[in-house]
Motif scaffolding. Structure first.
Motif, PDB file in Angstrom:
ATOM      1  N   ASP A 127       0.826  -1.212   0.000  1.00 53.60           N
ATOM      2  CA  ASP A 127       0.000   0.000   0.000  1.00 53.60           C
ATOM      3  C   ASP A 127       0.857   1.257   0.000  1.00 53.60           C
ATOM      4  OD1 ASP A 127      -2.218  -1.499   0.151  1.00 53.60           O
ATOM      5  OD2 ASP A 127      -2.500  -1.287   2.324  1.00 53.60           O
ATOM      6  N   MET A 128       2.091   1.104   0.462  1.00 51.89           N
ATOM      7  CA  MET A 128       2.952   2.266   0.614  1.00 51.89           C
ATOM      8  C   MET A 128       4.026   2.245  -0.460  1.00 51.89           C
ATOM      9  SD  MET A 128       3.092   3.060   4.549  1.00 51.89           S
ATOM     10  CE  MET A 128       1.691   2.873   5.638  1.00 51.89           C
ATOM     11  N   ASP A 129       3.706   1.718  -1.596  1.00 51.24           N
ATOM     12  CA  ASP A 129       4.635   1.643  -2.722  1.00 51.24           C
ATOM     13  C   ASP A 129       5.234   3.036  -2.897  1.00 51.24           C
ATOM     14  OD1 ASP A 129       5.995   0.461  -4.656  1.00 51.24           O
ATOM     15  OD2 ASP A 129       4.340   0.281  -6.091  1.00 51.24           O
ATOM     16  N   THR A 172       6.067   7.772   3.833  1.00 49.65           N
ATOM     17  CA  THR A 172       4.718   7.468   3.332  1.00 49.65           C
ATOM     18  C   THR A 172       3.666   7.779   4.381  1.00 49.65           C
ATOM     19  OG1 THR A 172       4.941   5.212   4.133  1.00 49.65           O
ATOM     20  CG2 THR A 172       5.598   5.636   1.854  1.00 49.65           C
ATOM     21  N   HIS A 173       4.106   8.066   5.583  1.00 46.82           N
ATOM     22  CA  HIS A 173       3.190   8.463   6.666  1.00 46.82           C
ATOM     23  C   HIS A 173       3.987   9.215   7.720  1.00 46.82           C
ATOM     24  CE1 HIS A 173       3.866   4.084   8.437  1.00 46.82           C
ATOM     25  NE2 HIS A 173       4.972   4.630   8.004  1.00 46.82           N
ATOM     26  N   THR A 174       3.283   9.832   8.668  1.00 44.32           N
ATOM     27  CA  THR A 174       3.992  10.579   9.714  1.00 44.32           C
ATOM     28  C   THR A 174       4.381   9.662  10.880  1.00 44.32           C
ATOM     29  OG1 THR A 174       1.775  11.280  10.388  1.00 44.32           O
ATOM     30  CG2 THR A 174       3.147  12.917   9.270  1.00 44.32           C
ATOM     31  N   TYR A 181       4.020  11.121   1.298  1.00 45.50           N
ATOM     32  CA  TYR A 181       4.085  10.887  -0.146  1.00 45.50           C
ATOM     33  C   TYR A 181       3.816   9.426  -0.479  1.00 45.50           C
ATOM     34  CZ  TYR A 181       6.543  15.320   0.285  1.00 45.50           C
ATOM     35  OH  TYR A 181       6.873  16.620   0.591  1.00 45.50           O
ATOM     36  N   ARG A 182       2.979   9.224  -1.488  1.00 52.04           N
ATOM     37  CA  ARG A 182       2.726   7.844  -1.936  1.00 52.04           C
ATOM     38  C   ARG A 182       2.556   7.822  -3.442  1.00 52.04           C
ATOM     39  NH1 ARG A 182      -1.312   5.386   2.680  1.00 52.04           N
ATOM     40  NH2 ARG A 182      -0.098   6.294   4.377  1.00 52.04           N
ATOM     41  N   ARG A 183       2.854   6.649  -4.013  1.00 55.06           N
ATOM     42  CA  ARG A 183       2.698   6.556  -5.464  1.00 55.06           C
ATOM     43  C   ARG A 183       1.246   6.294  -5.828  1.00 55.06           C
ATOM     44  NH1 ARG A 183       6.232   2.480  -8.572  1.00 55.06           N
ATOM     45  NH2 ARG A 183       4.331   2.617  -9.794  1.00 55.06           N
ATOM     46  N   PRO A 186       0.375  -2.676  11.646  1.00 53.75           N
ATOM     47  CA  PRO A 186       1.439  -3.471  12.279  1.00 53.75           C
ATOM     48  C   PRO A 186       1.973  -2.842  13.570  1.00 53.75           C
ATOM     49  CG  PRO A 186       1.879  -3.127   9.940  1.00 53.75           C
ATOM     50  CD  PRO A 186       0.730  -2.234  10.301  1.00 53.75           C
ATOM     51  N   PHE A 187       1.793  -1.527  13.724  1.00 45.49           N
ATOM     52  CA  PHE A 187       2.399  -0.844  14.875  1.00 45.49           C
ATOM     53  C   PHE A 187       1.398  -0.560  15.994  1.00 45.49           C
ATOM     54  CE2 PHE A 187       0.673   2.819  12.690  1.00 45.49           C
ATOM     55  CZ  PHE A 187       0.895   2.513  11.344  1.00 45.49           C
ATOM     56  N   THR A 188       0.162  -1.045  15.860  1.00 44.91           N
ATOM     57  CA  THR A 188      -0.806  -0.912  16.954  1.00 44.91           C
ATOM     58  C   THR A 188      -1.475  -2.257  17.214  1.00 44.91           C
ATOM     59  OG1 THR A 188      -2.345  -0.079  15.281  1.00 44.91           O
ATOM     60  CG2 THR A 188      -1.399   1.542  16.798  1.00 44.91           C
ATOM     61  N   GLY A 200      -7.338   5.895  11.067  1.00 49.43           N
ATOM     62  CA  GLY A 200      -6.870   4.716  11.782  1.00 49.43           C
ATOM     63  C   GLY A 200      -6.165   5.084  13.079  1.00 49.43           C
ATOM     64  N   ALA A 201      -6.197   4.145  14.032  1.00 53.38           N
ATOM     65  CA  ALA A 201      -5.588   4.410  15.337  1.00 53.38           C
ATOM     66  C   ALA A 201      -5.439   3.090  16.081  1.00 53.38           C
ATOM     67  CB  ALA A 201      -6.469   5.370  16.130  1.00 53.38           C
ATOM     68  N   GLY A 202      -4.934   3.154  17.304  1.00 50.57           N
ATOM     69  CA  GLY A 202      -4.826   1.926  18.093  1.00 50.57           C
ATOM     70  C   GLY A 202      -3.919   2.106  19.283  1.00 50.57           C
ATOM     71  N   PHE A 210      -1.329   5.091  23.138  1.00 50.47           N
ATOM     72  CA  PHE A 210      -2.101   4.978  21.899  1.00 50.47           C
ATOM     73  C   PHE A 210      -1.521   5.891  20.827  1.00 50.47           C
ATOM     74  CE2 PHE A 210      -4.326   8.182  24.499  1.00 50.47           C
ATOM     75  CZ  PHE A 210      -4.466   9.247  23.608  1.00 50.47           C
ATOM     76  N   ALA A 211      -1.904   5.586  19.598  1.00 50.19           N
ATOM     77  CA  ALA A 211      -1.428   6.374  18.465  1.00 50.19           C
ATOM     78  C   ALA A 211      -2.565   6.514  17.467  1.00 50.19           C
ATOM     79  CB  ALA A 211      -0.227   5.692  17.806  1.00 50.19           C
ATOM     80  N   PHE A 212      -2.482   7.552  16.666  1.00 49.48           N
ATOM     81  CA  PHE A 212      -3.489   7.716  15.603  1.00 49.48           C
ATOM     82  C   PHE A 212      -2.849   8.462  14.425  1.00 49.48           C
ATOM     83  CE2 PHE A 212      -3.950  11.024  18.819  1.00 49.48           C
ATOM     84  CZ  PHE A 212      -3.877  12.201  18.093  1.00 49.48           C
ATOM     85  N   GLY A 213      -3.435   8.283  13.253  1.00 53.57           N
ATOM     86  CA  GLY A 213      -2.905   8.956  12.051  1.00 53.57           C
ATOM     87  C   GLY A 213      -4.061   9.550  11.259  1.00 53.57           C
TER      88      GLY A 213
HETATM   89  N1  DAH Z   1       0.303   5.501   9.390  1.00 56.28           N
HETATM   90  C1  DAH Z   1      -1.002   5.019   8.991  1.00 56.28           C
HETATM   91  C2  DAH Z   1      -1.204   5.310   7.504  1.00 56.28           C
HETATM   92  O1  DAH Z   1      -0.651   6.258   7.029  1.00 56.28           O
HETATM   93  C3  DAH Z   1      -2.080   5.703   9.759  1.00 56.28           C
HETATM   94  C4  DAH Z   1      -2.078   5.290  11.200  1.00 56.28           C
HETATM   95  C5  DAH Z   1      -2.908   4.257  11.635  1.00 56.28           C
HETATM   96  C6  DAH Z   1      -1.283   5.939  12.109  1.00 56.28           C
HETATM   97  C7  DAH Z   1      -2.934   3.887  12.942  1.00 56.28           C
HETATM   98  C8  DAH Z   1      -1.287   5.542  13.432  1.00 56.28           C
HETATM   99  C9  DAH Z   1      -2.133   4.498  13.837  1.00 56.28           C
HETATM  100  O2  DAH Z   1      -0.542   6.119  14.361  1.00 56.28           O
HETATM  101  O3  DAH Z   1      -2.151   4.133  15.144  1.00 56.28           O
HETATM  102  O4  DAH Z   1      -1.959   4.646   6.889  1.00 56.28           O
END
Ligand code: DAH
Length: 378
Positions: free
Chosen positions: A180-182, A200-202, A226-228, A282-284, A322-324, A344-347
């Motif tokens: 997904d993060m090509d 590809t994400h923060t 950035y993503r393709r 994978p990280f939550t 998404g979050a977790g 917890f984390a979220f994006g």
């Molecule tokens: N990094 C994920 C993305 O870009 C979004 C995300 C999902 C961030 C869950 C998070 C998280 O911190 O807990 O698709």
């Protein structure tokens, strides 16, 4: 009366003038010639000098010629009339040339004055003052909400190593989520340490932050990713996210959902409900997807005009982000003790949230810089 090219260059007898009436006529003609020349001239200093030299010039001005050629050699019978006419012509020339000089000065002053006049009533040059781009405004709104509950802002690099972008986030090399993060990889000079890619994400900033700080950690990370992706109404190769991370000794799932619910209500309005569904990152662990009750139909699933709400497709819910709870495996990469800390984390996708809140149906308008769009969000 005979006509001669320039009668003033000849004597009266040479041009056949021998009586007072002819003399008077001759002078009348010179005066007319002078008047015509004068009338054709714009009053200014250059024309004044020109006329003065031509008519009063000592060496070869018309009056000098008349004195030399007409008056001096005139027969005694004509001398008085020639002398008198000459004086009259001279007075006429002198007084009218004086008027020309004065008029010239006046118009010169007029032009200068007009040029120098400052009109204080004229509207000045009004430069339009820009405003923050809607994306920047939404960043600010979200930051303010999280500031109010004790989060602070950190930033991280847009060029990352695969370790921070993937591995330390528990995404090993052949993990399918990498598809997904090509990604955009950098072309590097030969021998340079690499590889490097545009993040590809923060989420990698979670790792940078936990490497540098000990718990408690409460940060949000605004930035570009950035993503393709092929551009369409909901995709762009560059877009914006805010990452969130809270880690402390006793953070519970309840703190997590409460925080998200507070944020969503602050951002969309008190009337909005939230829910979460199981998901996978994978990280939550556990991972969730947060939804809000549809901001367009009020969660009813029915459009205001009747019929199914097109935005939530009748479900009454809209997917937010998404979050977790931070996966204990991630703590292993940053030397946090997973037995002692939790978090917890979220994006959050900013572009998506801005589109939902402000009713924008094409992400591309954010990047086209069309002032007609930008001006709608002053
Ligand atoms: N990094 C994920 C993305 O870009 C979004 C995300 C999902 C961030 C869950 C998070 C998280 O911190 O807990 O698709």
């Amino acid at each position: 009366m005979p006509t001669v090219d320039n009668p003033t260059e000849k004597t009266l007898s040479a041009i056949g003038i021998n009586d007072p009436i002819a003399v008077a006529e001759l002078f009348a003609r010179e005066r007319l010639r002078y008047d015509q020349q004068l009338a054709a001239k714009v009053p200014d200093e250059a024309n004044y000098t020109l006329m003065k030299n031509a008519w009063l010039g000592r060496k070869s001005g018309v009056l000098t010629l008349i004195t030399e050629n007409w008056l001096k050699p005139a027969p005694p019978a004509l001398k008085p009339i020639v002398g008198q006419s000459l004086n009259e012509l001279k007075r006429h020339i002198e007084s009218s040339l004086e008027s020309l000089r004065v008029a010239g000065e006046k118009s010169f002053e007029g032009v200068a004055a007009a040029r120098e006049k400052i009109d204080l009533s004229l509207p000045g040059v009004i430069r339009s003052i820009g405003t923050h781009h809607l994306i920047r405004q939404v960043f600010q709104e979200i930051e303010d909400i999280f500031f109010s509950i004790g989060f602070s802002v950190v930033e991280g690099p847009e060029i990352e190593t695969p370790y921070y972008n993937f591995e330390a986030l528990n995404i090993p090399e052949h993990h399918p989520v990498r598809d997904d993060m090509d990604t955009f990889y950098m072309e590097l000079p030969k021998g340079a340490p690499g590889p490097l890619l545009l993040r590809t994400h923060t989420s990698p900033v979670q790792i940078h932050t936990m490497e540098k700080r000990q718990p408690p950690v409460r940060v949000i990370v605004p930035g570009k990713v950035y993503r393709r992706d092929n551009p369409d109404a909901t995709h762009s190769f560059m877009f914006h996210q805010i990452e969130g991370l809270a880690v402390d000794a006793d953070i519970t799932f309840c703190d997590f959902t409460g925080t998200i619910d507070y944020f969503v209500k602050q951002f969309f309005g008190e009337g909005v409900k939230t829910r979460f569904r199981p998901s996978y990152f994978p990280f939550t662990e556990p991972s969730v997807e947060f939804d809000a009750s549809c901001v367009f139909c009020g969660g009813s699933g029915t459009a205001k005009t009747g019929g199914t709400c097109g935005k939530c497709k009748g479900s009454g819910w809209i997917e937010l982000f998404g979050a977790g709870m931070v996966d204990p495996a991630v703590y292993g990469f940053v030397n946090y003790d997973p037995k002692k800390v939790s978090g917890f984390a979220f994006g959050i996708g900013i572009d998506r949230l801005a589109m939902l809140k402000y009713g924008i149906d094409d992400i591309q308008v954010f990047f086209q810089n069309d002032v007609r769009f930008l001006k709608q969000f002053p």
